[in-house]
Design an enzyme around this catalytic site. Sequence first.
Site, short mmCIF file in Angstrom:
data_model
loop_
_atom_site.label_atom_id
_atom_site.label_comp_id
_atom_site.label_asym_id
_atom_site.label_seq_id
_atom_site.Cartn_x
_atom_site.Cartn_y
_atom_site.Cartn_z
N LEU A 50 70.09 46.11 25.14
CA LEU A 50 70.69 47.43 25.24
C LEU A 50 70.97 47.80 26.70
CD1 LEU A 50 68.35 49.31 22.72
CD2 LEU A 50 70.71 48.59 22.32
N ASN A 77 73.85 33.47 39.70
CA ASN A 77 73.43 32.33 40.52
C ASN A 77 73.79 30.98 39.91
OD1 ASN A 77 72.01 33.61 42.74
ND2 ASN A 77 70.57 34.31 41.20
N ASP A 101 70.93 41.54 37.15
CA ASP A 101 69.67 41.37 37.89
C ASP A 101 69.82 41.62 39.39
OD1 ASP A 101 68.42 40.77 35.54
OD2 ASP A 101 68.37 38.61 35.87
N ARG A 115 64.21 38.46 35.91
CA ARG A 115 63.32 37.29 35.87
C ARG A 115 62.40 37.21 37.08
NH1 ARG A 115 67.14 33.55 34.73
NH2 ARG A 115 67.82 33.67 36.88
N GLY A 137 74.49 35.55 31.24
CA GLY A 137 74.39 36.77 30.42
C GLY A 137 75.48 37.77 30.76
N GLU A 163 59.78 42.29 33.23
CA GLU A 163 59.50 41.21 32.29
C GLU A 163 58.95 39.97 32.99
OE1 GLU A 163 63.13 39.88 30.47
OE2 GLU A 163 64.05 39.33 32.37
#
Length: 387
Positions: free
Chosen positions: A287, A107, A137, A182, A12, A237
């Site tokens: 966003l 990762n 993250d 995550r 991402g 999330e």
Amino acid sequence: MGDNLLIMHGGGPTAVINASLYGAIREAKQHKELEHIYAAKNGTGGLLREELIELEHIPEEKLALLLQTPGSAIGTSRDQLEQEEYDRMVEVLQKYNIKYVLMNGGNGTMDTCGKLYKTCMQKGLDIKVMGIPKTMDNDIAITDHSPGFGSAAKYIAQSVKEVCADVKGLPIHVVVIEASGRNAGWITAASAMAADKDGVGPDLIYLPERPFDEDKYIEDIKRLLEKKKGIVVVASEGLKNADGQPIVEPIFKVGRATYFGDVSAHLANLVIKRLGYKARSEKPGLLGRASIPLQSSVDREEAELAGKLACEAVLNGTAGKMVAFRRVSTSPYKMEPFLVDIDEVMMYERTMPDEYINEEGNGVTEAFREWCRPLLGHELPEMISFN
């Protein structure tokens, strides 16, 4: 035929992944021994398809736009790779006389980086492969933090601060904001920075590092409703129950990529059903990794530096490493870069340490705030209320 360098993005995007690209290209352009500076279009798949973008002739005024462009300017991917793909990638590298490879990602990308490096080594090829860290993250091992996190942290902190001011002005509901991450709660935790200067911040923060208990959550809300009528909750999330199962079934999974169910809507609905109180959900989603107005200046500068140093290292003959950051001091903020063996950062997720999470499991500690504060770049705007 001169030697060539290749840059690839994986996973991402972030608000500063293109800053690392900028740092790498600018450094590479200083080395006249390089004939071509290539980018793999849309990640490893682009390399396998021999879809290469030539970057060496792009003028500086165009390159500088990378510093204010979100997403990936060369394209990225989440390709699932087997050994045959690594063998094929090496064939393409040889075909285009690519002697230097820079892989920018998290990762999964560092895992790919390590496997590509080892494939080159096993074949006896002198191809230098180097990793550039990137993850909003913040879950890459060894490094104090990763480029991409500071901007995501600033975005969630500012956004939550604004929602908190709104809810204070019209205190009629519980608002649940869902944050990305995550298995690691770094971004969710950064929402606490909203209250850093004037106390305008979230009431409750739930991280994936702690099992989520719906009954305790309802009790936390109920207790707060006795004191105030407007409440702001920030939830990851990736929240899981005591059995390690997501509290909302994921919508879709492909390899490591998980599209989570709507956690914020689920938590808002719990308040409505069990307490009969008005609640709503908010979910910034993409966003949170694409905002240039809320890009952290520290994040941008460190991302650019990581790209520059990675390029410098491979061209000096170093391989099988990743650029990382070591914190020298927090106040004043001082960081020093170093190189870590790629083996140490392949597919290892770094989660929030216990000392950064409060005892109740619904907030963060001052130690976390102190660690996070300088990464935002500067203080958030102070707000005021006469209510």
